[in-house]
Design a protein around this motif. Structure first.
Motif, PDB file in Angstrom:
ATOM      1  N   THR A 188      -2.901  -2.598  -3.564  1.00  0.00           N
ATOM      2  CA  THR A 188      -2.068  -3.941  -4.314  1.00  0.00           C
ATOM      3  C   THR A 188      -0.500  -3.501  -4.354  1.00  0.00           C
ATOM      4  O   THR A 188      -0.217  -2.345  -4.414  1.00  0.00           O
ATOM      5  CB  THR A 188      -2.688  -3.954  -5.786  1.00  0.00           C
ATOM      6  N   GLN A 189       0.173  -4.556  -4.404  1.00  0.00           N
ATOM      7  CA  GLN A 189       1.596  -4.586  -4.761  1.00  0.00           C
ATOM      8  C   GLN A 189       2.025  -5.865  -5.129  1.00  0.00           C
ATOM      9  O   GLN A 189       1.361  -6.960  -4.960  1.00  0.00           O
ATOM     10  CB  GLN A 189       2.365  -4.143  -3.433  1.00  0.00           C
ATOM     11  N   TRP A 190       3.080  -5.908  -5.824  1.00  0.00           N
ATOM     12  CA  TRP A 190       3.790  -7.140  -6.400  1.00  0.00           C
ATOM     13  C   TRP A 190       4.942  -7.575  -5.478  1.00  0.00           C
ATOM     14  O   TRP A 190       5.779  -6.773  -4.933  1.00  0.00           O
ATOM     15  CB  TRP A 190       4.468  -7.016  -7.756  1.00  0.00           C
ATOM     16  N   THR A 191       4.768  -8.720  -5.144  1.00  0.00           N
ATOM     17  CA  THR A 191       5.840  -9.513  -4.458  1.00  0.00           C
ATOM     18  C   THR A 191       6.642 -10.620  -5.161  1.00  0.00           C
ATOM     19  O   THR A 191       6.241 -10.959  -6.339  1.00  0.00           O
ATOM     20  CB  THR A 191       5.412  -9.910  -3.204  1.00  0.00           C
ATOM     21  N   ARG A 192       7.718 -11.269  -4.693  1.00  0.00           N
ATOM     22  CA  ARG A 192       8.201 -12.250  -5.389  1.00  0.00           C
ATOM     23  C   ARG A 192       7.443 -13.433  -5.576  1.00  0.00           C
ATOM     24  O   ARG A 192       7.619 -13.988  -6.599  1.00  0.00           O
ATOM     25  CB  ARG A 192       9.486 -12.726  -4.420  1.00  0.00           C
ATOM     26  N   ARG A 193       6.552 -13.538  -4.694  1.00  0.00           N
ATOM     27  CA  ARG A 193       5.424 -14.891  -4.921  1.00  0.00           C
ATOM     28  C   ARG A 193       4.241 -14.662  -5.843  1.00  0.00           C
ATOM     29  O   ARG A 193       3.699 -15.542  -6.138  1.00  0.00           O
ATOM     30  CB  ARG A 193       5.051 -15.260  -3.475  1.00  0.00           C
ATOM     31  N   GLY A 194       4.125 -13.437  -5.906  1.00  0.00           N
ATOM     32  CA  GLY A 194       2.876 -12.968  -6.786  1.00  0.00           C
ATOM     33  C   GLY A 194       2.339 -11.519  -6.176  1.00  0.00           C
ATOM     34  O   GLY A 194       2.857 -10.951  -5.285  1.00  0.00           O
ATOM     35  N   PRO A 195       1.031 -11.076  -6.675  1.00  0.00           N
ATOM     36  CA  PRO A 195       0.268 -10.018  -6.102  1.00  0.00           C
ATOM     37  C   PRO A 195      -0.249 -10.172  -4.911  1.00  0.00           C
ATOM     38  O   PRO A 195      -0.887 -11.169  -4.495  1.00  0.00           O
ATOM     39  CB  PRO A 195      -0.836 -10.035  -7.389  1.00  0.00           C
ATOM     40  N   LEU A 196      -0.144  -9.196  -4.056  1.00  0.00           N
ATOM     41  CA  LEU A 196      -0.708  -9.193  -2.953  1.00  0.00           C
ATOM     42  C   LEU A 196      -1.697  -7.918  -2.918  1.00  0.00           C
ATOM     43  O   LEU A 196      -1.451  -6.780  -3.274  1.00  0.00           O
ATOM     44  CB  LEU A 196       0.434  -8.791  -1.920  1.00  0.00           C
ATOM     45  N   LEU A 197      -2.950  -8.126  -2.236  1.00  0.00           N
ATOM     46  CA  LEU A 197      -3.861  -7.469  -2.072  1.00  0.00           C
ATOM     47  C   LEU A 197      -4.142  -7.003  -0.682  1.00  0.00           C
ATOM     48  O   LEU A 197      -4.482  -8.027   0.289  1.00  0.00           O
ATOM     49  CB  LEU A 197      -5.209  -8.040  -2.586  1.00  0.00           C
ATOM     50  N   LYS A 198      -3.884  -5.820  -0.252  1.00  0.00           N
ATOM     51  CA  LYS A 198      -4.375  -5.336   1.268  1.00  0.00           C
ATOM     52  C   LYS A 198      -5.582  -5.072   1.448  1.00  0.00           C
ATOM     53  O   LYS A 198      -6.196  -3.767   0.631  1.00  0.00           O
ATOM     54  CB  LYS A 198      -3.127  -4.286   1.588  1.00  0.00           C
ATOM     55  N   LEU A 199      -6.552  -5.746   1.909  1.00  0.00           N
ATOM     56  CA  LEU A 199      -7.976  -5.164   2.089  1.00  0.00           C
ATOM     57  C   LEU A 199      -7.969  -4.745   3.506  1.00  0.00           C
ATOM     58  O   LEU A 199      -7.667  -5.269   4.625  1.00  0.00           O
ATOM     59  CB  LEU A 199      -8.685  -6.490   2.028  1.00  0.00           C
ATOM     60  N   ALA A 200      -8.654  -3.593   3.465  1.00  0.00           N
ATOM     61  CA  ALA A 200      -9.079  -2.686   4.630  1.00  0.00           C
ATOM     62  C   ALA A 200     -10.302  -3.111   5.176  1.00  0.00           C
ATOM     63  O   ALA A 200     -11.331  -3.129   4.560  1.00  0.00           O
ATOM     64  CB  ALA A 200      -8.907  -1.267   4.538  1.00  0.00           C
ATOM     65  N   ASN A 201     -10.575  -3.557   6.515  1.00  0.00           N
ATOM     66  CA  ASN A 201     -11.884  -3.791   7.308  1.00  0.00           C
ATOM     67  C   ASN A 201     -12.768  -4.846   6.461  1.00  0.00           C
ATOM     68  O   ASN A 201     -14.014  -4.431   5.811  1.00  0.00           O
ATOM     69  CB  ASN A 201     -12.870  -2.512   7.302  1.00  0.00           C
ATOM     70  N   LEU A 202     -11.979  -6.174   6.185  1.00  0.00           N
ATOM     71  CA  LEU A 202     -12.619  -7.126   5.412  1.00  0.00           C
ATOM     72  C   LEU A 202     -13.831  -7.711   6.510  1.00  0.00           C
ATOM     73  O   LEU A 202     -13.746  -7.838   7.501  1.00  0.00           O
ATOM     74  CB  LEU A 202     -11.639  -8.129   5.228  1.00  0.00           C
ATOM     75  N   ARG A 203     -14.963  -7.768   5.524  1.00  0.00           N
ATOM     76  CA  ARG A 203     -16.077  -8.506   6.215  1.00  0.00           C
ATOM     77  C   ARG A 203     -16.830  -9.542   5.149  1.00  0.00           C
ATOM     78  O   ARG A 203     -16.801  -9.274   3.985  1.00  0.00           O
ATOM     79  CB  ARG A 203     -17.138  -7.454   6.125  1.00  0.00           C
ATOM     80  N   ILE A 204     -16.830 -10.629   5.749  1.00  0.00           N
ATOM     81  CA  ILE A 204     -17.694 -11.913   5.046  1.00  0.00           C
ATOM     82  C   ILE A 204     -18.685 -12.281   5.676  1.00  0.00           C
ATOM     83  O   ILE A 204     -18.977 -12.224   6.824  1.00  0.00           O
ATOM     84  CB  ILE A 204     -16.422 -13.166   5.172  1.00  0.00           C
ATOM     85  N   GLY A 205     -19.955 -12.409   4.657  1.00  0.00           N
ATOM     86  CA  GLY A 205     -21.294 -12.801   5.119  1.00  0.00           C
ATOM     87  C   GLY A 205     -21.973 -11.554   4.813  1.00  0.00           C
ATOM     88  O   GLY A 205     -21.677 -10.347   4.644  1.00  0.00           O
ATOM     89  N   SER A 206     -23.304 -11.831   5.292  1.00  0.00           N
ATOM     90  CA  SER A 206     -24.190 -10.627   5.515  1.00  0.00           C
ATOM     91  C   SER A 206     -25.056 -10.582   6.676  1.00  0.00           C
ATOM     92  O   SER A 206     -25.280 -11.904   6.906  1.00  0.00           O
ATOM     93  CB  SER A 206     -24.965 -10.453   4.115  1.00  0.00           C
ATOM     94  N   GLY A 207     -25.727  -9.841   6.902  1.00  0.00           N
ATOM     95  CA  GLY A 207     -26.637  -9.527   8.111  1.00  0.00           C
ATOM     96  C   GLY A 207     -26.292 -10.088   9.277  1.00  0.00           C
ATOM     97  O   GLY A 207     -25.055  -9.727   9.776  1.00  0.00           O
TER      98      GLY A 207
END
Length: 144
Positions: free
Chosen positions: A67-86
């Motif tokens: 995480t880090q704070w930017t001028r626009r708001g919080p930024l979450l850097k997600l490593a190896n993002l996966r959506i859904g299951s199976g």
């Protein structure tokens, strides 16, 4: 009579100025509190994944969050993002999620923005003249 209107206008002007000042101070305090809370998100990625899953309506998983704070708001850097299951799981890869605290206040604007990093896209023109993009997450499977 004219003097009364001027006095009322002056009072209204001062009231609006105090209100704007109070709102700006409140927004600064919320921003300060958010910068103090961001390290908690790094220590509890399971809660972040649960929050994202609730918002997306599908299971969301990732390996690490930074995480880090930017001028626009919080930024979450997600490593190896996966959506859904199976069999319906889509691997996005490295992504960033920006929570724009001020943009969402405007009509038609979203509070969140998802940025996908390191995509290798190919733009192809078919024989019929239509354009096709290859390389998006989820296109590995037929009908993806």
């Amino acid at each position: 009579m004219h003097l009364r209107w001027l006095q009322r206008l002056r009072r209204a002007h001062h009231g609006v100025a105090y209100l704007v000042t109070a709102v700006l101070v409140l927004m600064a305090l919320v921003g300060l509190a958010a910068t103090q809370i961001l390290p908690l998100a790094e220590r509890h990625p399971d809660r972040v994944a649960g929050w994202l899953s609730d918002r997306a309506g599908r299971p969301v998983r990732f390996d690490a969050v930074d995480t880090q704070w930017t001028r626009r708001g919080p930024l979450l850097k997600l490593a190896n993002l996966r959506i859904g299951s199976g069999a319906e799981e889509i691997t996005i890869g490295d992504a960033e999620m920006l929570v724009s605290q001020y943009s969402g206040l405007l009509p038609g604007r979203s509070f969140t923005e998802l940025r996908v990093r390191n995509l290798d896209l190919t733009l192809e023109r078919e024989t019929g003249g239509r354009w096709r993009v290859r390389g998006l997450p989820g296109q590995q499977r037929p009908g993806g």
